[in-house]
Structures are given as structure tokens and as C-alpha cells.
Design an enzyme around this catalytic site. Sequence first.
Site, short mmCIF file in Angstrom:
data_model
loop_
_atom_site.label_atom_id
_atom_site.label_comp_id
_atom_site.label_asym_id
_atom_site.label_seq_id
_atom_site.Cartn_x
_atom_site.Cartn_y
_atom_site.Cartn_z
N MET A 1 -11.47 30.27 -57.22
CA MET A 1 -12.20 30.58 -58.33
C MET A 1 -11.01 31.96 -59.17
SD MET A 1 -14.38 28.06 -58.32
CE MET A 1 -14.54 28.64 -59.94
N HIS B 1 -16.91 19.87 -56.42
CA HIS B 1 -16.95 21.04 -56.22
C HIS B 1 -17.46 20.91 -55.86
CE1 HIS B 1 -15.93 25.20 -58.07
NE2 HIS B 1 -15.86 25.00 -56.34
N HIS C 1 -12.36 16.71 -61.86
CA HIS C 1 -13.40 17.23 -61.24
C HIS C 1 -14.43 17.83 -61.74
CE1 HIS C 1 -12.75 21.42 -59.04
NE2 HIS C 1 -14.41 21.96 -60.35
N SER D 1 -12.47 19.09 -65.86
CA SER D 1 -13.38 19.29 -65.35
C SER D 1 -14.70 18.63 -66.49
CB SER D 1 -13.48 21.41 -65.10
OG SER D 1 -15.34 20.63 -64.82
N ASP E 1 -9.96 26.75 -60.68
CA ASP E 1 -10.88 27.03 -60.72
C ASP E 1 -11.07 28.42 -61.75
OD1 ASP E 1 -12.46 25.34 -62.05
OD2 ASP E 1 -13.11 25.14 -59.86
N MET F 1 -21.07 23.35 -55.45
CA MET F 1 -21.23 24.86 -55.44
C MET F 1 -22.86 24.67 -55.18
SD MET F 1 -19.56 25.88 -58.89
CE MET F 1 -18.91 24.16 -60.21
N MET G 1 -23.85 21.98 -58.81
CA MET G 1 -24.46 23.10 -58.87
C MET G 1 -25.72 22.85 -58.42
SD MET G 1 -22.94 24.94 -62.32
CE MET G 1 -21.16 24.84 -62.78
N ASP H 1 -18.00 19.71 -61.11
CA ASP H 1 -18.78 20.69 -60.66
C ASP H 1 -20.30 20.35 -60.21
OD1 ASP H 1 -16.57 22.28 -60.94
OD2 ASP H 1 -16.77 21.75 -62.58
#
Length: 216
Positions: A136, A65, A32, A7, A174, A67, A36, A34
Site C-alpha cells: 500500500m 484486495h 483490481h 481499480s 496500490d 480490506m 472494504m 477493493d
Amino acid sequence: MPIVAPSLLASNFFKMEEECKMLNESEADWYHLDVMDGRFVPNISFGPMIIEFFRIATTKPCDVHLMILEPGDFAEQFKNAGADHLTVHIEACPNLHRNLQQIKSLGMKTGVAINPHTPVSDLSDILHDTDIVCMMSVNPGYGGQQFIPHTLEKIKQLRKMIDERGLKTLIEIDGGVTVENAPSIIAAGADVLVAGNTVFKSADPKETIRQLKMLK
Ligand code: DX5
Ligand code: ZN
């Protein structure tokens, strides 16, 4: 052998090119990433513009991913930025089936992420439309948190559901994955290990990736 997805959240953004080079040379399988939004999770990270830069330097699939709330509004932007897999949260998607159809029609693999409090049974009627379940094992929003042990039970339940239906859906774990707890995560039935701090804060990230890859 698990699929290993470091990540980038835990990487040094000031040295993005070097970090990508290290990952390209390593045994890592996916990157990966992330995303947000400060609304679905209490933190803001980066968006498609930064992923576009990563994509220039990366030679491996980008596992994005999200979020974020209303991910459907941004699916096309992430595709254009170079996402290969697009994962949305079940908790953020009242019309999840529509979101997955959109992701598929844009030519990306579909991912559904579930938070620690969301039961595996909530996936029952969407599993056959899902390439990857991102389970998660921490509350989303931050790297460097402790693995929640109850996740192991959830992995076993999901493994059973996937196998009983003869599906190929991958189980991705994750949050809080370490070289020490990874063997029990794999034994429970996981296919993909996401690892942020474990990889990037280690003395030798390439070697740590190799150790994760060697686990059975
Ligand atoms: C958490 C993110 C994770 C995070 C994992 O919200 O989804 O991908 O980067 O980081 P570690 O492995 O450090 O827990
Ligand atoms: Zn993640």
C-alpha cells in the site's frame, strides 16, 4: 513492461457494463477489486455479490484486495464469485500462513497486502508462500489519495529480498499511482501498478492504460 491493474473502485458503477467493456478492449492485464468492511478500514465498498456481476463481463483475471477482518470466513465466497487472486492484509491476519494455505487450496493465487507503516521485514517468513505482495502506497480505505514517497524505499527493500531468494513473488503497488510517478515506482522494482483515479478519471482511460503499459 508493468502489469497494469485498474481499480474498479474509481469506476462508474452505474455504467458497470460499459466500464468492463472498455477494460476488456484495453491493454489492462488484471481487474483490481477493493473490498472494504468498515472495520479494518473506515469505509465500506462491495462484496462477493458485486464481484460475481463483474465476473460475467470481464475477460481478465480478477485481483481481489480484501480490506476486511477475518478474511478466512469469506475466502470460499470470493472464490465462488470468480476471484483469481485473493489478497489479505498482514495486519488483519494473526494466522496469516493458515489464510494463505486456504487461498491456495481453493485454487487462487495468494496475495499479502501491507500498510504503509508495516515494515517489509514482516514479510520475511511468509514471502515464499506469497504470489503477490500488495504494497500500500496510501492508507487503505479510499481511492484518490496521494502516493506516500517512502514507499519507493520499501519497494527497493522488497525487490532485494525477493531477488536474493530467487522467488517469483510479484510486487504490486496500490494507491496514488499516476503516469508521472509510475516510472520511479517501476525503477524501484515494482511489477504491478494498480491505478484507480488515474485511469477512470482521465479523459481517455484506454489511452491512460496504454501509457502506463508503455513505461519501463
Ligand atoms: C485503496 C485501494 C486502492 C484504490 C486505489 O484502499 O486499495 O486500490 O482503489 O485508487 P487510486 O489509484 O485512485 O489511489
Ligand atoms: Zn486495492
